[in-house]
Scaffold this active site. Structure first.
Site, PDB file in Angstrom:
ATOM      1  N   GLU A  34       0.617  -1.170   0.051  1.00 44.61           N
ATOM      2  CA  GLU A  34      -0.152   0.005   0.047  1.00 44.61           C
ATOM      3  C   GLU A  34       0.962   1.408  -0.086  1.00 44.61           C
ATOM      4  OE1 GLU A  34      -3.016  -0.057  -1.152  1.00 44.61           O
ATOM      5  OE2 GLU A  34      -3.558  -1.402   0.325  1.00 44.61           O
ATOM      6  N   THR A  36       3.036   2.029  -2.228  1.00 45.64           N
ATOM      7  CA  THR A  36       4.100   1.648  -2.856  1.00 45.64           C
ATOM      8  C   THR A  36       4.297   2.076  -4.257  1.00 45.64           C
ATOM      9  OG1 THR A  36       3.304  -0.505  -2.915  1.00 45.64           O
ATOM     10  CG2 THR A  36       4.853  -0.115  -1.221  1.00 45.64           C
ATOM     11  N   SER A  68     -25.792   8.352 -15.707  1.00 45.70           N
ATOM     12  CA  SER A  68     -25.246   7.094 -14.998  1.00 45.70           C
ATOM     13  C   SER A  68     -26.386   6.550 -14.005  1.00 45.70           C
ATOM     14  CB  SER A  68     -24.190   7.581 -14.280  1.00 45.70           C
ATOM     15  OG  SER A  68     -24.071   6.632 -12.812  1.00 45.70           O
ATOM     16  N   ASP A 170      -4.023   0.829  -9.994  1.00 42.55           N
ATOM     17  CA  ASP A 170      -5.320   0.483  -9.915  1.00 42.55           C
ATOM     18  C   ASP A 170      -5.687  -0.011 -11.420  1.00 42.55           C
ATOM     19  OD1 ASP A 170      -5.342   0.802  -7.507  1.00 42.55           O
ATOM     20  OD2 ASP A 170      -6.423   2.748  -7.549  1.00 42.55           O
TER      21      ASP A 170
HETATM   22  C1  GAF Z   1      -4.998   4.531  -4.690  1.00 40.50           C
HETATM   23  C2  GAF Z   1      -4.299   4.869  -5.600  1.00 40.50           C
HETATM   24  F1  GAF Z   1      -4.906   5.115  -6.852  1.00 40.50           F
HETATM   25  C3  GAF Z   1      -3.153   3.753  -6.065  1.00 40.50           C
HETATM   26  O1  GAF Z   1      -2.727   4.105  -7.064  1.00 40.50           O
HETATM   27  C4  GAF Z   1      -2.257   3.514  -4.599  1.00 40.50           C
HETATM   28  O2  GAF Z   1      -1.584   4.357  -4.439  1.00 40.50           O
HETATM   29  C5  GAF Z   1      -3.303   3.290  -3.553  1.00 40.50           C
HETATM   30  O3  GAF Z   1      -4.214   4.238  -3.386  1.00 40.50           O
HETATM   31  C6  GAF Z   1      -2.386   3.137  -2.082  1.00 40.50           C
HETATM   32  O4  GAF Z   1      -1.666   1.904  -2.359  1.00 40.50           O
HETATM   33  O5  GAF Z   1      -5.880   3.444  -4.789  1.00 40.50           O
END
Ligand code: GAF
Length: 415
Positions: A34, A36, A68, A170
């Site tokens: 997380e 990272t 939506s 993500d």
């Molecule tokens: C959010 C961000 F969009 C991701 O890129 C990531 O940094 C995350 O927070 C934390 O790990 O989801």
């Protein structure tokens, strides 16, 4: 009705026409790793069964007209509106997608209908699912010929324009996930590897009851951590005599043996201006964001943030090994350590998330932790199959739900 069918039906009832393309993009859960990704260090997320679907058809007017099922206010945006001009949060992602596609949409707009069964502002990446589904649908409807990696990159760029200076986790897991597997993603250098999940394990996600909108209230807290870890990287590189080109990231120094030791020598707090002068780095490399400039004089707790990021990257390696060895207890311990580090060093947990993690662990989860950016949102727990209902019940009792099982699922697709 599932999101793809619902988006297509909404398109027909709104625009009295057939969509040219319907794309579906899942949400994601991050198992570990997380905060990272924007440091160029690895993550271990998976895509889930819940998704956002986008139905699209090109139009002649240079406008995005969008409705939506979940968000009541429809959009009617010029292609060059830009996300900053949008008052409605979900419109920002539409405007940002148009901005990153730019000249690829030669003055032509689109009609768009969206439906989702992902909880919004939850930390399950509903915003990235919307952005990826939208780009995939526009790609198909306009015949743009985007490759998957290019699409994931454009989606990440769009989300940064929408406000939070996020990494690429993500969008990449949503674009590339495989059913039944976690996706280990590396960024320096880029690499991806599917890590199959042992059959007897179950994953539960649960809401803390507090929303965590990445493009809203959580944005400033998120961006603070992006800038603070750049400051830490610049100072560590200076201490180690390492040269970094471009934006300093902790991933540039993490592999140097002395780095984890030198973290304790970092100042507890520093501003970007002071660090730039100390490390001889141009200030704009530390404070420039896609959607503005961060306050160069804000005093940020760089030491604790850097300690979390470097330790969390090591936990990703150990977690991959634990999953591959089928060692649930070892994975659980790593998840507990990750949560403690996010709470104490990264300061992005909340009392509600802490209570939720504790309740799920007490109910038989091998491990639990906040997932996503934090500041509210969801937690994830892993347990032996058969215990998931007890974990779900405990989560609902602790935080009110929703809580449900999630299964590692395939990435985005055209319906
Ligand atoms: C959010 C961000 F969009 C991701 O890129 C990531 O940094 C995350 O927070 C934390 O790990 O989801």
């Amino acid at each position: 009705m599932d999101p793809a069918a619902a988006a297509a039906a909404l398109f027909r009832s709104t625009f009295a026409a057939e969509p040219a393309a319907v794309a579906v993009a899942p949400g994601r859960v991050n198992l570990i790793g997380e905060h990272t990704d924007y440091n160029g260090l690895p993550v271990l997320p998976f895509a889930i069964g819940q998704s956002t679907a986008v139905a699209v058809a090109p139009s002649e007017a240079p406008l995005l007209e969008a409705v939506s099922r979940e968000f009541p206010v429809p959009a009617r945006l010029p292609l060059d509106a830009g996300p900053a001009a949008c008052a409605e949060p979900w419109h920002r992602y539409l405007a940002a997608a148009a901005a990153v596609l730019g000249p690829r949409l030669p003055g032509r707009g689109a009609r768009i209908a969206v439906a989702s069964d992902l909880p919004a502002a939850s930390g399950l990446s509903s915003s990235s699912a919307l952005t990826v589904a939208l780009l995939l649908a526009l790609d198909a409807a306009f015949g743009l010929g985007l490759g998957r990696a290019e699409l994931a990159g454009l989606a990440a760029q769009a989300e940064r324009l929408a406000g939070a200076e996020t990494g690429g986790m993500d969008q990449q897991v949503i674009a590339f996930a495989e059913a039944g597997a976690l996706l280990r993603i590396d960024f320096l250098p880029p690499a991806m590897r599917a890590v199959p999940v042992p059959a007897g394990w179950a994953f539960v996600v649960a809401s803390s009851g507090q929303p965590a909108p990445k493009g809203g209230g959580a944005r400033d807290a998120y961006n603070e951590r992006v800038v603070a870890t750049r400051i830490a990287a610049a100072l560590l590189a200076d201490m180690l005599g390492a040269e970094i080109e471009g934006t300093p990231l902790l991933g540039h120094v993490a592999a140097i043996d002395a780095a984890p030791v030198l973290v304790d020598e970092l100042p507890a707090r520093s501003s970007a201006r002071k660090a730039a002068a100390t490390a001889g780095v141009p200030l704009e490399r530390l404070v420039t964001l896609a959607a503005g400039t961060f306050d160069p004089d804000a005093q940020l707790p760089v030491r604790g943030y850097a300690r979390h990021v470097l330790a969390e990257a090591e936990r990703v390696d150990l977690a991959c090994a634990a999953v591959e060895a089928g060692d649930l207890a070892a994975l659980g311990e790593l998840m507990a350590a990750s949560h403690a580090s996010l709470r104490d060093d990264y300061r992005c947990s909340t009392p509600a998330l802490d209570a939720l993690v504790k309740a799920m662990t007490k109910a038989g989860a091998a491990g639990a932790r906040l997932t996503g950016a934090g500041f509210g949102g969801f937690a994830i727990a892993v347990c032996e199959r058969g215990r998931e209902q007890a974990v779900i019940d405990a989560a609902v009792a602790a935080a009110g739900g929703p809580a449900f099982e999630v299964a590692p699922s395939a990435g985005a697709r055209l319906a």
